[in-house]
Design a protein around this motif. Structure first.
Motif, mmCIF file in Angstrom:
data_model
loop_
_atom_site.group_PDB
_atom_site.id
_atom_site.type_symbol
_atom_site.label_atom_id
_atom_site.label_comp_id
_atom_site.label_asym_id
_atom_site.label_seq_id
_atom_site.Cartn_x
_atom_site.Cartn_y
_atom_site.Cartn_z
ATOM 1 N N ARG A 195 2.910 9.963 0.024
ATOM 2 C CA ARG A 195 3.141 8.735 0.788
ATOM 3 C C ARG A 195 4.051 7.778 0.026
ATOM 4 N N VAL A 196 3.825 7.648 -1.266
ATOM 5 C CA VAL A 196 4.643 6.747 -2.078
ATOM 6 C C VAL A 196 6.080 7.249 -2.167
ATOM 7 N N LEU A 197 6.259 8.541 -2.414
ATOM 8 C CA LEU A 197 7.612 9.073 -2.542
ATOM 9 C C LEU A 197 8.373 8.986 -1.223
ATOM 10 N N ARG A 198 7.693 9.205 -0.105
ATOM 11 C CA ARG A 198 8.348 9.038 1.191
ATOM 12 C C ARG A 198 8.752 7.584 1.416
ATOM 13 N N HIS A 199 7.881 6.662 1.026
ATOM 14 C CA HIS A 199 8.188 5.235 1.142
ATOM 15 C C HIS A 199 9.399 4.875 0.261
ATOM 16 N N ALA A 200 9.425 5.391 -0.958
ATOM 17 C CA ALA A 200 10.549 5.101 -1.851
ATOM 18 C C ALA A 200 11.850 5.650 -1.282
ATOM 19 N N ALA A 201 11.816 6.860 -0.722
ATOM 20 C CA ALA A 201 13.015 7.449 -0.131
ATOM 21 C C ALA A 201 13.478 6.633 1.071
ATOM 22 N N LEU A 202 12.544 6.182 1.885
ATOM 23 C CA LEU A 202 12.881 5.422 3.085
ATOM 24 C C LEU A 202 13.482 4.062 2.755
ATOM 25 N N THR A 203 13.028 3.463 1.664
ATOM 26 C CA THR A 203 13.466 2.110 1.308
ATOM 27 C C THR A 203 14.545 2.094 0.229
ATOM 28 N N GLY A 204 15.019 3.268 -0.177
ATOM 29 C CA GLY A 204 16.087 3.328 -1.172
ATOM 30 C C GLY A 204 15.658 2.935 -2.571
ATOM 31 N N GLN A 205 14.413 3.211 -2.909
ATOM 32 C CA GLN A 205 13.906 2.871 -4.236
ATOM 33 C C GLN A 205 13.738 4.120 -5.095
ATOM 34 N N GLY A 206 13.574 3.880 -6.382
ATOM 35 C CA GLY A 206 13.185 4.932 -7.290
ATOM 36 C C GLY A 206 11.673 5.044 -7.301
ATOM 37 N N ALA A 207 11.144 5.886 -8.171
ATOM 38 C CA ALA A 207 9.690 6.055 -8.262
ATOM 39 C C ALA A 207 9.328 6.539 -9.645
ATOM 40 N N ALA A 208 8.088 6.280 -10.012
ATOM 41 C CA ALA A 208 7.586 6.708 -11.325
ATOM 42 C C ALA A 208 6.153 7.171 -11.193
ATOM 43 N N GLY A 209 5.782 8.105 -12.059
ATOM 44 C CA GLY A 209 4.401 8.543 -12.151
ATOM 45 C C GLY A 209 3.978 8.540 -13.601
ATOM 46 N N GLN A 210 2.732 8.224 -13.841
ATOM 47 C CA GLN A 210 2.241 8.233 -15.216
ATOM 48 C C GLN A 210 0.758 8.553 -15.272
ATOM 49 N N VAL A 211 0.395 9.263 -16.323
ATOM 50 C CA VAL A 211 -0.988 9.590 -16.634
ATOM 51 C C VAL A 211 -1.452 8.629 -17.708
ATOM 52 N N ARG A 212 -2.632 8.061 -17.512
ATOM 53 C CA ARG A 212 -3.183 7.144 -18.518
ATOM 54 C C ARG A 212 -4.634 7.507 -18.780
ATOM 55 N N TRP A 213 -5.082 7.132 -19.982
ATOM 56 C CA TRP A 213 -6.496 7.300 -20.359
ATOM 57 C C TRP A 213 -7.020 5.977 -20.885
ATOM 58 N N GLU A 230 0.818 -1.206 0.000
ATOM 59 C CA GLU A 230 0.000 0.000 0.000
ATOM 60 C C GLU A 230 0.852 1.256 0.000
ATOM 61 N N GLU A 231 1.935 1.252 0.798
ATOM 62 C CA GLU A 231 2.777 2.439 0.874
ATOM 63 C C GLU A 231 3.499 2.733 -0.433
ATOM 64 N N GLY A 232 3.675 1.715 -1.257
ATOM 65 C CA GLY A 232 4.469 1.872 -2.468
ATOM 66 C C GLY A 232 3.684 2.108 -3.733
ATOM 67 N N LEU A 233 2.370 2.260 -3.632
ATOM 68 C CA LEU A 233 1.570 2.434 -4.836
ATOM 69 C C LEU A 233 0.373 3.331 -4.556
ATOM 70 N N PHE A 234 0.171 4.286 -5.441
ATOM 71 C CA PHE A 234 -1.001 5.159 -5.395
ATOM 72 C C PHE A 234 -1.628 5.177 -6.780
ATOM 73 N N ALA A 235 -2.938 5.048 -6.830
ATOM 74 C CA ALA A 235 -3.640 5.124 -8.113
ATOM 75 C C ALA A 235 -4.950 5.860 -7.913
ATOM 76 N N ALA A 236 -5.183 6.868 -8.745
ATOM 77 C CA ALA A 236 -6.438 7.615 -8.722
ATOM 78 C C ALA A 236 -7.096 7.494 -10.078
ATOM 79 N N THR A 237 -8.380 7.244 -10.082
ATOM 80 C CA THR A 237 -9.137 7.162 -11.328
ATOM 81 C C THR A 237 -10.318 8.118 -11.245
ATOM 82 N N ALA A 238 -10.750 8.579 -12.403
ATOM 83 C CA ALA A 238 -11.899 9.482 -12.446
ATOM 84 C C ALA A 238 -12.616 9.323 -13.782
#
Length: 221
Positions: A202-220, A110-118
């Motif tokens: 929340r995701v970016l803080r989790h990535a920083a804490l665990t030494g990971q990278g991160a990505a964001g993307q817009v989709r339709w 949960e801490e490592g993934l965020f997804a919003a749909t509309a």
């Protein structure tokens, strides 16, 4: 895209932010040849940003008079939506990269993934309207799309916090603007505006804490 949604009843906008392992980020960056998605050739970006800054303090929606979610979009809202659409990279290269990144997102953390749909609206567009141009441009990448290694996540985190950590009146105003966008241009009166502000951070803080990278993307879809 959003100003055309009225007749496209099945269109759904999505914004995803996820932690990605450092090794996979290196592979994705090598495959992409760049560290963020950017499409600037479809419009006068500088001119539209200047216009947005000049109107950012004004509401682009008429408040509801009958039901709480019945916001009406003014012409400026359609123009801003068109600007966000013009900044979206819909090239084959970008779509392939999005698919490759999607395959690396965690499925059960949960801490490592965020997804919003509309329905009929873009979640990142709603957030950008709520934040305004300067705070939006402090976010990594280009209008919701980014691919960062662990070092870049740590470097960007303070500015992301500056944009997204809102309290009091500023937060109430941002939530109202998100709801206006989601109902005036989209069809999602029940959208979780609080999570749209809190989830990506929340995701970016989790990535920083665990030494990971991160990505964001817009989709339709």
């Amino acid at each position: 895209m959003e100003e055309q949604k009225g007749s496209e009843m099945s269109v759904t906008g999505v914004w995803i932010v996820g932690a990605v392992s450092e090794q996979e980020v290196r592979s994705l960056l090598s495959a992409s040849g760049r560290n963020s998605a950017s499409a600037t050739g479809h419009c006068d970006v500088a001119g539209e940003l200047a216009w947005w800054r000049s109107t950012a303090q004004s509401s682009m929606f008429t408040p509801p008079t009958s039901s709480p979610g019945d916001w009406s979009a003014a012409e400026d809202a359609f123009r801003l939506s068109a600007f966000f659409d013009a900044c979206y990279d819909d090239s084959e290269h970008a779509e392939r990269l999005r698919d490759m990144v999607m395959d690396q997102f965690p499925c059960d953390v949960e801490e490592g993934l965020f997804a919003a749909t509309a329905r009929k609206a873009g979640p990142f567009s709603a957030l950008a309207y709520a934040l305004g141009p300067d705070a939006t441009l402090r976010l990594p990448g280009w209008f919701g799309e980014f691919l960062l290694n662990a070092e870049q996540v740590r470097a960007h985190l303070p500015t992301v916090e500056k944009s997204l950590v809102l309290t009091g009146t500023a937060r109430r105003d941002a939530i109202e603007r998100i709801n206006a966008w989601m109902t005036g241009l989209g069809d999602d009166p029940a959208h979780d505006a609080d999570e749209l502000l809190d989830g990506p951070l929340r995701v970016l803080r989790h990535a920083a804490l665990t030494g990971q990278g991160a990505a964001g993307q817009v989709r339709w879809y």
